[in-house]
Design a protein around this motif. Structure first.
Motif, PDB file in Angstrom:
ATOM      1  N   ASP A 185       1.139  -1.424  -0.051  1.00 26.14           N
ATOM      2  CA  ASP A 185       0.204  -0.491   0.155  1.00 26.14           C
ATOM      3  C   ASP A 185       0.814   1.557   0.270  1.00 26.14           C
ATOM      4  O   ASP A 185      -0.125   2.201   0.426  1.00 26.14           O
ATOM      5  N   VAL A 186       2.244   1.024  -0.044  1.00 24.49           N
ATOM      6  CA  VAL A 186       3.037   2.665  -0.083  1.00 24.49           C
ATOM      7  C   VAL A 186       3.452   3.046  -1.565  1.00 24.49           C
ATOM      8  O   VAL A 186       3.792   2.621  -3.129  1.00 24.49           O
ATOM      9  N   CYS A 187       3.133   4.093  -1.553  1.00 30.09           N
ATOM     10  CA  CYS A 187       3.000   4.609  -3.577  1.00 30.09           C
ATOM     11  C   CYS A 187       4.104   5.914  -3.317  1.00 30.09           C
ATOM     12  O   CYS A 187       4.295   6.983  -2.704  1.00 30.09           O
ATOM     13  N   ILE A 188       5.471   5.655  -4.099  1.00 32.80           N
ATOM     14  CA  ILE A 188       5.759   6.884  -4.031  1.00 32.80           C
ATOM     15  C   ILE A 188       5.488   7.802  -4.959  1.00 32.80           C
ATOM     16  O   ILE A 188       5.292   7.572  -6.273  1.00 32.80           O
ATOM     17  N   ILE A 189       5.763   9.563  -4.667  1.00 30.73           N
ATOM     18  CA  ILE A 189       5.761  10.398  -5.854  1.00 30.73           C
ATOM     19  C   ILE A 189       6.580  11.134  -5.770  1.00 30.73           C
ATOM     20  O   ILE A 189       6.688  12.018  -4.253  1.00 30.73           O
ATOM     21  N   PRO A 190       7.373  11.682  -6.673  1.00 35.92           N
ATOM     22  CA  PRO A 190       8.345  12.944  -6.859  1.00 35.92           C
ATOM     23  C   PRO A 190       7.477  13.991  -6.396  1.00 35.92           C
ATOM     24  O   PRO A 190       6.449  14.249  -6.852  1.00 35.92           O
ATOM     25  N   VAL A 191       7.831  14.404  -5.800  1.00 32.44           N
ATOM     26  CA  VAL A 191       7.659  16.162  -5.792  1.00 32.44           C
ATOM     27  C   VAL A 191       7.337  17.240  -7.497  1.00 32.44           C
ATOM     28  O   VAL A 191       6.745  17.443  -6.984  1.00 32.44           O
ATOM     29  N   SER A 192       8.034  16.220  -8.514  1.00 29.77           N
ATOM     30  CA  SER A 192       7.665  16.673  -9.306  1.00 29.77           C
ATOM     31  C   SER A 192       6.483  16.107 -10.691  1.00 29.77           C
ATOM     32  O   SER A 192       6.617  16.895 -11.894  1.00 29.77           O
ATOM     33  N   ILE A 208       1.547   7.348   0.768  1.00 24.77           N
ATOM     34  CA  ILE A 208       2.523   8.204   0.391  1.00 24.77           C
ATOM     35  C   ILE A 208       4.029   8.007   1.126  1.00 24.77           C
ATOM     36  O   ILE A 208       3.932   8.803   2.123  1.00 24.77           O
ATOM     37  N   VAL A 209       5.046   8.088  -0.155  1.00 23.70           N
ATOM     38  CA  VAL A 209       6.312   8.472   0.086  1.00 23.70           C
ATOM     39  C   VAL A 209       6.476   9.861  -0.651  1.00 23.70           C
ATOM     40  O   VAL A 209       6.999   9.287  -1.629  1.00 23.70           O
ATOM     41  N   ALA A 210       7.119  10.960  -0.368  1.00 27.20           N
ATOM     42  CA  ALA A 210       7.064  11.138  -1.545  1.00 27.20           C
ATOM     43  C   ALA A 210       8.874  11.564  -1.433  1.00 27.20           C
ATOM     44  O   ALA A 210      10.155  10.839  -0.940  1.00 27.20           O
TER      45      ALA A 210
END
Length: 562
Positions: A185-192, A208-210
């Motif tokens: 259930d972990v979603c990595i999302i870049p700040v871009s 969410i992991v940024a």
């Protein structure tokens, strides 16, 4: 006449504003099974009770605003609508350079099929055999989108970009659950990434992991690698926008996809910037597992007024069984030997906003492979041309390894706050005096403008917009040199509507002519703002009702009906 059988005791029938009493009489004949009908709909209408629960019956006045009872002829209504239209700057007047929100040409030929009764008069749940033309278009469009994106299957059900994001993540979630990986259930999302990505991930119940970006605007690959490895056992997905919202092609996008796959995750690619991919590369070729497409952007469905939109999703073969379906008309979920079920319903209608799909289908069919590829090339060329023209006047925030941008670029205005007290809002408002819509402001980087010209605009129009920004830069320079007041100048006073310019009193330290006609082309064609500077923050925090007071509205309504 289509009657939908729900169960042995229930059937449903749809009525709308086009249904007549004669249509109801025909329905009576159907129900009478060949026996004569001794009454008509008109004859029993007065006896039919209004089946609205008392608690839902409106007690208060409604439609009390004068506009609802002031237009009594077609001429009056036409003039009222045109008056509203004249207040809105559109592509009829000039380019709309909104970064990340492609405002490109919607050709008349593409729009025409939407008006055809054979498309517009079909109910979303009409029997498939009565909508075979729609089915053919769905299949053809799906195949074309697969070719363009490098995917194996498409769902046309999501009817907005955000719905496409949600659907794509839900497909990934269903895939993991089918494999017994309920804990992923972990979603990595870049700040871009695109701005709506975190909201979509949160709606899907993901953590969410940024991860950050480097000085060039690219995803920090080492930071992403550490995040993926640290969450290896629970990693569900990466959400990435390509090219990024910083207006550059991620240099290591293939490596980024591999890192996520090596750690058990799936790659969701946001297709908002497909205008810089079509014909040159594709999400499937790069390594994405699922991607949504904004048909209302890259593929020419009009993007104004809040909709309608389409956000279909394409997936690789392993995700195809989990595509959205529908309880009334099955649409997705390729049959699986493991009897895996699709994720469920994303939109109320089986194929979303199906009526607007002919626009994209016509666009793709008319452009062909070469035309679509040329469109991407010209969109990128236009953005780089504008960035090059403006670089001596404004800092361009991010560039790729070759010093180029993608199909959009970011102009950095942050330094002007210190040198001249100028904010991005001041530049955007002054652009209105030049006859332009402002670019995307302060996103994805605060204090900047993001510009996307698309392939639709001519060099002359690109130059006109660049000339406007260069002229505004000269106006800022006057403030920096002390030749214009830092608090009372032409940028802080913008925009300048006729009511201000034609007033008896003029207290500005600059001339009316300079305020209204800062560029020569405005003499022959001028779009006039209808109001002056609006306090955006105050407006956001204070709801102001523009309707008449209730007592006055009742009085005017009574007078109108007397």
């Amino acid at each position: 006449m289509n009657l939908r059988v729900v169960d042995q005791n229930t059937i449903t029938v749809s009525f709308d504003e086009t249904t007549t009493l004669e249509d109801v009489d025909k329905l009576f004949k159907v129900f009478s099974c060949g026996k004569p009908v001794t009454f008509t709909a008109a004859s029993i209408a007065p006896e039919v009770p209004i089946m609205i629960p008392p608690g839902l019956v409106r007690q208060s006045p409604y439609l009390t605003h004068p506009i609802f009872n002031s237009c009594h002829t077609e001429h009056e209504l036409l003039r009222y609508i045109h008056k509203l239209q004249s207040k809105d700057l559109s592509l009829c007047h000039s380019m709309i350079p909104l970064g990340s929100c492609t405002m490109k040409l919607n050709a008349t030929t593409e729009m025409m099929p939407v008006t055809w009764p054979s498309f517009s008069d079909i109910h979303p749940f009409a029997p498939i055999e009565q909508a075979e033309g729609y089915q053919e278009m769905f299949n053809n469009l799906g195949e074309l989108l697969c070719i363009i994106t490098g995917f194996d299957s498409f769902s046309l059900q999501p009817n907005a970009g955000a719905a496409g994001e949600y659907a794509g993540l839900m497909v990934i979630r269903a895939y993991h659950k089918a494999r017994g990986d309920h804990h992923r259930d972990v979603c990595i999302i870049p700040v871009s990434a695109h701005g709506t990505n975190p909201a979509s991930a949160a709606m899907c119940g993901m953590k969410i992991v940024a991860v950050g970006t480097d000085a060039k605007g690219n995803i920090n690959i080492e930071e992403l690698r550490k995040a993926a490895e640290a969450n290896k056992e629970n990693l569900s997905a990466l959400m990435v926008t390509y090219p990024s919202t910083h207006g550059v092609y991620e240099e290591g996008i293939d490596e980024i996809c591999k890192i996520i796959h090596d750690n058990g995750g799936q790659v969701y690619m946001d297709g908002a910037n497909m205008n810089a991919q079509v014909g040159l590369t594709s999400p499937g070729w790069i390594g994405a597992d699922v991607c949504h497409l904004n048909l209302h952007k890259t593929f020419c469905i009009p993007h104004g007024g809040g909709g309608p939109g389409m956000g279909p999703i394409g997936v690789k073969k392993h995700l195809a069984p989990f595509l959205p379906s529908h309880p009334v008309v099955p649409t997705g979920g390729i049959p699986s030997p493991d009897k895996v079920h699709p994720l469920g319903t994303i939109s109320a209608a089986p194929w979303g906003s199906a009526l607007i799909l002919p626009i994209s289908y016509t666009y793709i069919a008319m452009m062909g492979s070469k035309g679509l590829t040329d469109a991407s090339k010209i969109a990128i060329l236009n953005a780089n041309y504008m960035a090059k023209r403006l670089e001596d006047h404004y800092p361009i925030l991010f560039r790729g390894v070759n010093g180029t941008v993608a199909h959009e670029f970011i102009v950095d205005l942050r330094g002007f706050k210190n040198t001249a007290g100028i904010e991005p809002e001041d530049v955007a408002k002054r652009l209105m005096d030049y006859g332009f819509h402002g670019p995307t402001m302060s996103w994805p980087v605060p204090g900047t403008l993001m510009i996307e010209p698309t392939e639709s605009e001519s060099k002359a129009e690109l130059d006109r917009f660049c000339d406007a920004l260069i002229s505004i830069r000269e106006e800022i320079a006057l403030i920096e040199k002390g030749k214009a007041d830092i608090h009372n100048n032409v940028l802080k006073g913008a925009p300048h509507p006729p009511s201000l310019l034609m007033a008896d009193a003029w207290t500005k330290p600059y001339s009316r002519e300079y305020a209204a006609f800062p560029a020569p082309w405005l003499r022959s064609s001028k779009f006039w703002p209808t109001t002056g500077r609006v306090d955006n923050v105050y407006g956001d925090r204070n709801l102001i009702c523009t309707l008449l007071p209730a007592s006055q509205a009742v009085e005017e309504q009574a007078a109108a009906t007397a």
